[in-house]
Scaffold this motif. Structure first.
Motif, PDB file in Angstrom:
ATOM      1  N   ARG A 139      15.998   1.022 114.564  1.00 40.57           N
ATOM      2  CA  ARG A 139      16.648   2.326 114.423  1.00 40.57           C
ATOM      3  C   ARG A 139      17.978   2.256 115.151  1.00 40.57           C
ATOM      4  NH1 ARG A 139      13.350   6.341 112.560  1.00 40.57           N
ATOM      5  NH2 ARG A 139      11.103   5.858 112.484  1.00 40.57           N
ATOM      6  N   LEU A 140      19.061   2.536 114.425  1.00 42.39           N
ATOM      7  CA  LEU A 140      20.409   2.400 114.982  1.00 42.39           C
ATOM      8  C   LEU A 140      21.108   3.743 114.960  1.00 42.39           C
ATOM      9  CD1 LEU A 140      21.575  -0.851 113.140  1.00 42.39           C
ATOM     10  CD2 LEU A 140      20.592  -0.683 115.427  1.00 42.39           C
ATOM     11  N   THR A 141      21.847   4.010 116.033  1.00 44.47           N
ATOM     12  CA  THR A 141      22.721   5.179 116.061  1.00 44.47           C
ATOM     13  C   THR A 141      23.955   4.868 115.241  1.00 44.47           C
ATOM     14  OG1 THR A 141      23.864   4.433 118.041  1.00 44.47           O
ATOM     15  CG2 THR A 141      21.852   5.759 118.353  1.00 44.47           C
ATOM     16  N   ASN A 142      24.751   5.910 114.974  1.00 48.09           N
ATOM     17  CA  ASN A 142      25.976   5.687 114.199  1.00 48.09           C
ATOM     18  C   ASN A 142      26.905   4.714 114.905  1.00 48.09           C
ATOM     19  OD1 ASN A 142      25.117   7.412 112.197  1.00 48.09           O
ATOM     20  ND2 ASN A 142      26.091   9.224 113.118  1.00 48.09           N
ATOM     21  N   GLU A 143      27.006   4.815 116.214  1.00 45.58           N
ATOM     22  CA  GLU A 143      27.886   3.898 116.966  1.00 45.58           C
ATOM     23  C   GLU A 143      27.352   2.473 116.899  1.00 45.58           C
ATOM     24  OE1 GLU A 143      29.718   3.405 121.481  1.00 45.58           O
ATOM     25  OE2 GLU A 143      28.486   5.163 120.966  1.00 45.58           O
ATOM     26  N   GLU A 144      26.027   2.340 117.040  1.00 42.02           N
ATOM     27  CA  GLU A 144      25.439   0.992 116.945  1.00 42.02           C
ATOM     28  C   GLU A 144      25.596   0.425 115.540  1.00 42.02           C
ATOM     29  OE1 GLU A 144      21.879   1.555 120.282  1.00 42.02           O
ATOM     30  OE2 GLU A 144      21.468   1.836 118.135  1.00 42.02           O
ATOM     31  N   TYR A 145      25.472   1.301 114.553  1.00 40.33           N
ATOM     32  CA  TYR A 145      25.605   0.835 113.174  1.00 40.33           C
ATOM     33  C   TYR A 145      27.018   0.316 112.927  1.00 40.33           C
ATOM     34  CZ  TYR A 145      25.424   0.874 108.075  1.00 40.33           C
ATOM     35  OH  TYR A 145      25.483   0.501 106.764  1.00 40.33           O
ATOM     36  N   ARG A 146      28.034   1.078 113.407  1.00 39.93           N
ATOM     37  CA  ARG A 146      29.420   0.632 113.227  1.00 39.93           C
ATOM     38  C   ARG A 146      29.666  -0.703 113.939  1.00 39.93           C
ATOM     39  NH1 ARG A 146      30.392   6.170 113.911  1.00 39.93           N
ATOM     40  NH2 ARG A 146      30.842   5.849 116.127  1.00 39.93           N
ATOM     41  N   LEU A 147      29.030  -0.894 115.098  1.00 37.93           N
ATOM     42  CA  LEU A 147      29.224  -2.147 115.837  1.00 37.93           C
ATOM     43  C   LEU A 147      28.614  -3.326 115.090  1.00 37.93           C
ATOM     44  CD1 LEU A 147      30.011  -3.727 118.408  1.00 37.93           C
ATOM     45  CD2 LEU A 147      27.765  -3.106 119.337  1.00 37.93           C
ATOM     46  N   PHE A 148      27.344  -3.171 114.685  1.00 41.09           N
ATOM     47  CA  PHE A 148      26.676  -4.303 114.019  1.00 41.09           C
ATOM     48  C   PHE A 148      27.211  -4.531 112.608  1.00 41.09           C
ATOM     49  CE2 PHE A 148      23.314  -3.248 117.212  1.00 41.09           C
ATOM     50  CZ  PHE A 148      23.297  -4.474 117.851  1.00 41.09           C
ATOM     51  N   MET A 149      27.830  -3.509 112.001  1.00 42.03           N
ATOM     52  CA  MET A 149      28.404  -3.677 110.676  1.00 42.03           C
ATOM     53  C   MET A 149      29.908  -3.935 110.725  1.00 42.03           C
ATOM     54  SD  MET A 149      25.982  -3.504 108.500  1.00 42.03           S
ATOM     55  CE  MET A 149      24.292  -2.936 108.335  1.00 42.03           C
ATOM     56  N   ASP A 150      30.423  -4.267 111.878  1.00 36.80           N
ATOM     57  CA  ASP A 150      31.858  -4.562 112.004  1.00 36.80           C
ATOM     58  C   ASP A 150      32.237  -5.647 110.992  1.00 36.80           C
ATOM     59  OD1 ASP A 150      34.332  -5.980 113.096  1.00 36.80           O
ATOM     60  OD2 ASP A 150      34.156  -4.294 114.501  1.00 36.80           O
ATOM     61  N   PRO A 151      33.309  -5.463 110.220  1.00 32.75           N
ATOM     62  CA  PRO A 151      33.674  -6.441 109.174  1.00 32.75           C
ATOM     63  C   PRO A 151      34.040  -7.805 109.731  1.00 32.75           C
ATOM     64  CG  PRO A 151      35.389  -4.780 109.445  1.00 32.75           C
ATOM     65  CD  PRO A 151      34.214  -4.296 110.242  1.00 32.75           C
ATOM     66  N   ARG A 152      34.324  -7.914 111.016  1.00 32.74           N
ATOM     67  CA  ARG A 152      34.651  -9.202 111.600  1.00 32.74           C
ATOM     68  C   ARG A 152      33.412 -10.038 111.905  1.00 32.74           C
ATOM     69  NH1 ARG A 152      38.216  -6.982 116.454  1.00 32.74           N
ATOM     70  NH2 ARG A 152      36.547  -5.411 116.297  1.00 32.74           N
ATOM     71  N   VAL A 153      32.243  -9.394 111.886  1.00 29.31           N
ATOM     72  CA  VAL A 153      30.996 -10.076 112.208  1.00 29.31           C
ATOM     73  C   VAL A 153      30.301 -10.512 110.918  1.00 29.31           C
ATOM     74  CG1 VAL A 153      28.780  -9.944 113.392  1.00 29.31           C
ATOM     75  CG2 VAL A 153      30.769  -8.716 114.303  1.00 29.31           C
ATOM     76  N   VAL A 154      29.950 -11.797 110.834  1.00 30.26           N
ATOM     77  CA  VAL A 154      29.234 -12.346 109.675  1.00 30.26           C
ATOM     78  C   VAL A 154      27.864 -12.782 110.162  1.00 30.26           C
ATOM     79  CG1 VAL A 154      29.217 -14.107 107.864  1.00 30.26           C
ATOM     80  CG2 VAL A 154      31.396 -13.134 108.641  1.00 30.26           C
ATOM     81  N   TRP A 155      26.820 -12.253 109.501  1.00 27.09           N
ATOM     82  CA  TRP A 155      25.457 -12.542 109.897  1.00 27.09           C
ATOM     83  C   TRP A 155      24.871 -13.633 109.000  1.00 27.09           C
ATOM     84  CZ3 TRP A 155      23.553 -10.216 114.232  1.00 27.09           C
ATOM     85  CH2 TRP A 155      24.280  -9.137 114.704  1.00 27.09           C
ATOM     86  N   ALA A 156      24.018 -14.436 109.578  1.00 26.43           N
ATOM     87  CA  ALA A 156      23.443 -15.572 108.851  1.00 26.43           C
ATOM     88  C   ALA A 156      22.290 -15.142 107.981  1.00 26.43           C
ATOM     89  CB  ALA A 156      22.973 -16.637 109.839  1.00 26.43           C
ATOM     90  N   SER A 157      22.328 -15.614 106.737  1.00 28.00           N
ATOM     91  CA  SER A 157      21.169 -15.490 105.857  1.00 28.00           C
ATOM     92  C   SER A 157      20.537 -16.875 105.746  1.00 28.00           C
ATOM     93  CB  SER A 157      21.596 -14.986 104.477  1.00 28.00           C
ATOM     94  OG  SER A 157      22.446 -15.941 103.850  1.00 28.00           O
ATOM     95  N   THR A 158      19.361 -16.924 105.195  1.00 34.76           N
ATOM     96  CA  THR A 158      18.672 -18.203 105.075  1.00 34.76           C
ATOM     97  C   THR A 158      17.912 -18.235 103.763  1.00 34.76           C
ATOM     98  OG1 THR A 158      17.226 -19.777 106.201  1.00 34.76           O
ATOM     99  CG2 THR A 158      16.563 -17.471 106.238  1.00 34.76           C
TER     100      THR A 158
END
Length: 622
Positions: A139-158
């Motif tokens: 469960r993410l707050t709006n601020e946490e969501y914006r942080l983890f969804m920052d366009p500079r961050v690329v998350w690994a898929s597998t």
């Protein structure tokens, strides 16, 4: 009238093919060896392509990597210090055998980590750990969501075992913040290449760099810059406790990884590396376009053919030592150029297989050359035996003819001597004396020919003895003084007293007789001849000087040849042209030297030397 036959192009082609087939048929042994050497080189080349990458990287060692790449490593020990709540659980962490990516997930820690990294405005952040269903529901707050969804961050898929793409929990609606972190091992378990991913899920490195991999089905060789130490690295605790420079991540590409035990390390040509470190090497390769380039196999095989032909040319043309030097130099040069091209231009060329090819050419064609030499030696032995038989036949023929001529000449001389005694008529006596003179001249010719045949025969021997050179000279002059008196020529001697020498008295006496007889022949009436003997430091010198017309400079070397005389003497005087040839031959048998000096109109001086310390064997075979 002859007409030239016109041939059609097909007939010309057929004729040339027939010529080539005949050429190759005559030299099939040579070309079969060439093909064998080339095949060995190509086999070595195929193996060289598989294993040489590892050796190149290991020999090259650590290289300068891009300063734009920064690694953030989450160590197990760092994570233990942060999670005080899990202290009891982590007391026996050393006994844990399966620490997966999910072990390193904590929303608060990752929130603080990303805030501190993004605060420095990095170019991109790549999270190499997979956080999906393995971390449960968040469960993410709006601020946490914006942080983890920052366009500079690329998350690994597998990808799972069914090749189904597994997306992380922070996937946005456009699916453009994802990148596949898959690394494929070769058959021997070593990671050497990176493979382009499916279009719907690009590689993690492509996302954080914004550059696409070159398309290839065989995979792209990774240009490893060394171990993981070539990149700037920070730990999780250093970042959380602000122990990194204020601009450590500014305009940088940040890769976040961790020490896991679920496939914890990968074998690479540079040793064991973590997933994040390998992705950092791939990122460095993409940023600098440092992909290792190589030509198709047949290009290298084509170059090997020319290298083989060059090696064969050297081996079959030059002496073995020279050929070995050039082959070793060529092999070393190719290895040096290969290493230079690989390090500077990232171009792979074989280094070990050229040595294998050159060694194969050397071994195979040295044996081929030895076989050719043996055949030539066998043919030379046969030819030598044939020439010996021919020479013996010639000598036997000339000796037989010369010997058979001596008897009739002796009978003619005996009849002439008897007639000279019985008849005193002046006219008849003049003719008889002329006949006697001509018979003596013919006898000398025959004797000269017999001497040459004797000294050139293979069983000729010289017999050395201790004697006084001056006595030999006096004996020779005593036999020639009557001939000199007939032409009113005075013979003077200047003989220096000296001790005895070791030489063949018969041959040296013949030398003195030939020199003095020549001097008498070419000295005009009323002239003089001087014979000198003197001792030098290491030899004895004998000089015969005359006051004749001299010899032209262009004839000075020719007069020593067999059956050779001066160009202006053929009509003035008679002779066989063998006297000086025998003089030079006899003196060189004794280890001495002959020398001639002449001035036109003033006379000629001929000298020879005999060594004082004679090393001549009692019998010398010629």
């Amino acid at each position: 009238m002859l007409r030239r036959v016109q041939k059609t192009p097909s007939e010309h082609l057929k004729f040339r093919i027939e010529l080539l087939l005949r050429y190759f048929s005559r030299r099939k042994g040579f070309w079969l060896r060439c093909i064998l050497c080339w095949a060995i080189g190509c086999i070595a080349l195929s193996n060289d392509e598989i294993m040489s990458y590892d050796e190149r990287f290991q020999l090259r060692g650590d290289q300068k990597a891009s300063e734009q790449i920064v690694l953030v490593t989450i160590r197990q020990s760092d994570f233990a210090m942060i999670y005080d709540a899990r202290t009891n659980f982590l007391d026996n962490m050393s006994e844990v055998t399966d620490i997966t990516d999910s072990f390193f997930w904590n929303k608060e820690i990752w929130q603080e980590l990303l805030i501190k990294i993004l605060r420095q405005d990095p170019e991109s952040v790549g999270v190499t750990l997979y956080f999906g269903d393995n971390v449960g529901t968040l469960r993410l707050t709006n601020e946490e969501y914006r942080l983890f969804m920052d366009p500079r961050v690329v998350w690994a898929s597998t990808t799972n075992s069914l090749e189904r793409i597994l997306t992380p929990i922070f996937t946005n609606r456009e699916f453009n913040n994802l990148g596949n972190n898959e690394l494929r091992r070769d058959e021997d378990g070593v990671v050497r290449r990176v493979f382009p991913q499916r279009q719907e899920m690009p590689h993690l490195v492509e996302k954080i760099t914004g550059k696409k991999f070159p398309t290839t089905m065989a995979g792209l060789p990774i240009n490893f810059r060394g171990s993981g130490r070539v990149f700037t690295q920070y730990s999780l605790s250093e970042i959380l406790y602000d122990e990194v420079p204020y601009d450590a991540f500014r305009n940088k590409i940040v890769l976040i990884g961790a020490e896991t035990s679920s496939g914890p390390v990968y074998m690479t040509p540079m040793g064991t590396l973590s997933r994040a470190e390998i992705l950092a090497h791939i990122t460095d390769t993409v940023l600098g376009s440092k992909w290792i380039k190589r030509l198709p196999f047949w290009w290298y095989a084509f170059g090997f053919f020319f290298l083989m032909m060059l090696a064969v040319f050297l081996i079959t043309t030059y002496p073995q030592s020279v050929a070995l030097f050039f082959i070793g130099w060529i092999g070393t040069l190719l290895a040096a150029l290969s290493a230079w091209f690989f390090d500077t231009f990232f171009f792979w060329s074989p280094a070990l297989s050229p040595f294998v090819l050159l060694a194969a050419c050397w071994i195979i064609f040295i044996g081929y050359q030895a076989t050719k030499i043996e055949r030539k030696n066998f043919r030379l032995q046969q030819e030598q035996q044939y020439l010996q038989e021919l020479e013996q036949l010639k000598n036997n023929f000339v000796s037989l003819i010369s010997h058979d001529l001596k008897t009739p000449i002796a009978k003619i001389q005996a009849i002439i001597d008897r007639l000279l005694v019985q008849h005193h008529a002046e006219e008849l006596g003049t003719d008889l004396r002329s006949l006697r003179l001509f018979s003596d001249e013919l006898n000398r010719y025959i004797q000269s020919i017999l001497k040459v045949l004797r000294v050139e025969s293979r069983d000729f021997k010289i017999h050395t003895d201790v004697a006084d050179i001056n006595e030999v000279i006096e004996e020779a002059l005593q036999a020639l003084r009557p001939l000199a008196r007939e032409k009113s020529i005075a013979i003077h001697t200047t003989l220096e007293p000296m001790f005895s020498l070791e030489f063949d008295t018969t041959l040296i006496k013949e030398v003195v007789i030939n020199l003095v007889e020549n001097a008498i022949k070419y000295t005009p009436p009323g002239g003089s001849i001087e014979v000198i003997s003197e001792e030098a430091e290491e030899d004895v010198r004998v000089i015969v000087k005359d006051t004749g017309e001299g010899i032209k400079p262009e004839d000075m070397e020719k007069v020593w040849g067999k059956f050779t005389r001066g160009s202006d003497q053929d009509l003035r005087s008679k002779g066989t042209g063998l006297g000086l040839y025998l003089v030079k031959y006899f003196i060189e048998l004794h280890g001495g030297k002959v020398k001639m000096e002449s001035v036109l109109g003033q006379g000629t001086s001929v000298s020879f030397t005999l060594p004082l310390d004679s090393e001549i064997e009692n019998e010398v075979m010629v």
